[in-house]
Design an enzyme around this catalytic site. Structure first.
Site, PDB file in Angstrom:
ATOM      1  N   HIS A   1      -9.096   4.085  -1.645  1.00 43.85           N
ATOM      2  CA  HIS A   1     -10.091   3.013  -1.487  1.00 43.85           C
ATOM      3  C   HIS A   1     -11.442   3.364  -2.096  1.00 43.85           C
ATOM      4  O   HIS A   1     -12.315   2.493  -2.177  1.00 43.85           O
ATOM      5  CB  HIS A   1     -10.286   2.673  -0.010  1.00 43.85           C
ATOM      6  CG  HIS A   1      -9.080   2.094   0.650  1.00 43.85           C
ATOM      7  ND1 HIS A   1      -8.386   1.016   0.128  1.00 43.85           N
ATOM      8  CD2 HIS A   1      -8.428   2.442   1.799  1.00 43.85           C
ATOM      9  CE1 HIS A   1      -7.362   0.730   0.926  1.00 43.85           C
ATOM     10  NE2 HIS A   1      -7.356   1.587   1.922  1.00 43.85           N
TER      11      HIS A   1
ATOM     12  N   ASP B   1       1.069   2.460  -0.118  1.00 39.76           N
ATOM     13  CA  ASP B   1       0.300   2.300   1.112  1.00 39.76           C
ATOM     14  C   ASP B   1       0.257   0.819   1.488  1.00 39.76           C
ATOM     15  O   ASP B   1       0.274  -0.057   0.620  1.00 39.76           O
ATOM     16  CB  ASP B   1      -1.114   2.827   0.881  1.00 39.76           C
ATOM     17  CG  ASP B   1      -1.943   2.957   2.145  1.00 39.76           C
ATOM     18  OD1 ASP B   1      -2.076   4.080   2.657  1.00 39.76           O
ATOM     19  OD2 ASP B   1      -2.476   1.934   2.617  1.00 39.76           O
TER      20      ASP B   1
ATOM     21  N   HIS C   1      -2.196  -0.842   2.584  1.00 44.29           N
ATOM     22  CA  HIS C   1      -3.450  -1.431   2.116  1.00 44.29           C
ATOM     23  C   HIS C   1      -3.548  -1.281   0.604  1.00 44.29           C
ATOM     24  O   HIS C   1      -3.190  -0.238   0.046  1.00 44.29           O
ATOM     25  CB  HIS C   1      -4.651  -0.748   2.776  1.00 44.29           C
ATOM     26  CG  HIS C   1      -4.646  -0.815   4.267  1.00 44.29           C
ATOM     27  ND1 HIS C   1      -4.127   0.187   5.057  1.00 44.29           N
ATOM     28  CD2 HIS C   1      -5.090  -1.779   5.115  1.00 44.29           C
ATOM     29  CE1 HIS C   1      -4.253  -0.156   6.335  1.00 44.29           C
ATOM     30  NE2 HIS C   1      -4.824  -1.339   6.390  1.00 44.29           N
TER      31      HIS C   1
ATOM     32  N   ASP D   1       1.630   3.775   6.200  1.00 44.52           N
ATOM     33  CA  ASP D   1       1.199   2.788   7.187  1.00 44.52           C
ATOM     34  C   ASP D   1       1.892   1.444   7.041  1.00 44.52           C
ATOM     35  O   ASP D   1       1.571   0.506   7.775  1.00 44.52           O
ATOM     36  CB  ASP D   1      -0.322   2.621   7.179  1.00 44.52           C
ATOM     37  CG  ASP D   1      -0.925   2.646   5.786  1.00 44.52           C
ATOM     38  OD1 ASP D   1      -0.172   2.666   4.796  1.00 44.52           O
ATOM     39  OD2 ASP D   1      -2.167   2.643   5.687  1.00 44.52           O
TER      40      ASP D   1
END
Length: 308
Positions: A122, A159, A161, A243
């Site tokens: 990120h 991931d 996200h 996740d």
């Protein structure tokens, strides 16, 4: 050939406030799960400042150094914190990926997994966010391209996200292909299918909430693997977040350990076809401790099978 595991105790010194999902116990549980495996264990070095400056400006690094607290916590945004040991941990995470690229491209190991924290995907060029400080996967790609002279590197991210930071850092890099599957809608809100990079070098595959392994496999088999084969990367870097697991508290996909194993095996198969199996994987998210440990172990076991 073997699989290298790169980590360092400094990554346990990145401390977050009580109740924060990106906590020390994540790495402790994962390393405990990997302990029985026959891996080449390598101490993650500190990244050199020049390594960080491949992807982040000097002003960003200076601001981070100025923000690190002497004690307690410094809050960068709503969910990203620095403690006194955070920057050393981040330098170890970046250094792990750089060293792993060197090991794999030097033929010393077949592939490598970097078990470090904080995560990285990120972190944008001048913005720390989403628990992340340095864009480790993008740094690995840039190191392979600029230092080792490769012509094509792919970064794949599973991931839950979207890896907005990796996308930001590689958006204008025509030598890099970035592929991501991720839940949408979900924070950070980026990762639409129409975000395709400055050189048609980004492939985003949004997945609806409550979908599981069958939807994931359809997207990766139908879209990602053909793009990887067509691009013919000389190295594949994996942003390995766990996740998307059914039990993860921060999202709503329904993958299981066997889904992470399947996807890893497929990526290894493509790597065997196009780049002599050369893969570097680095830990991103995963916030249910048991799911992270089991899924991370399944991921590494598939890397080990491919490296034999």
């Amino acid at each position: 050939m073997t699989t290298a595991l790169l980590t360092h105790a400094d990554c346990l010194n990145h401390v977050t406030p009580d109740g924060h999902p990106e906590r020390v116990a994540r790495l402790e549980h994962l390393l405990h799960a990997l302990e029985p495996l026959n891996l080449k264990r390598v101490t993650a070095p500190m990244a050199a400042e020049d390594d960080i400056l491949r992807i982040h400006p000097e002003s960003y690094l200076r601001d981070l150094r100025d923000t690190v607290p002497v004690s307690g916590f410094a809050q960068i945004d709503g969910d990203t914190f620095l403690s006194p040991g955070s920057l050393d941990a981040a330098f170890r995470g970046a250094g792990a990926v750089v060293r792993a690229v060197d090991l794999v491209l030097g033929g010393e190991v077949g592939n490598a997994f970097c078990a470090t924290r904080p995560p990285g995907h990120h972190a944008e060029e001048s913005t720390a966010m989403g628990f992340c400080l340095f864009g480790n996967a993008a740094l690995g790609a840039k190191h392979a391209l600029d230092h080792h002279g490769l012509s094509r590197v792919a970064v794949v991210d599973f991931d839950v996200h979207h890896g907005n930071g990796t996308q930001d850092l590689l958006w204008d890099e025509r030598r890099a292909l970035f592929i991501s599957s991720h839940q949408m809608p979900l924070w950070p809100g980026s990762g639409r299918a129409d975000e395709t990079g400055a050189h048609d070098n980004v492939l985003n595959m949004p997945l609806a909430p409550m979908t599981g392994g069958s939807e994931m496999s359809a997207a990766w088999e139908g879209q990602a693997m053909p793009r990887l084969r067509a691009f013919k990367p000389e190295l594949i870097i994996i942003s390995a977040g766990f996740d998307a697991h059914l039990d993860d508290p921060l999202a709503n996909l329904e993958w299981l350990e066997e889904d992470f194993a399947w996807l890893t095996a497929q990526l290894c198969a493509v790597a065997a076809e196009v780049c002599d199996g050369r893969i570097v994987s680095t830990l991103e998210g995963g916030y249910d401790l048991n799911a992270l440990a089991a899924s991370g172990k399944a991921h590494v076991e598939e890397l080990m099978k491919a490296a034999q």
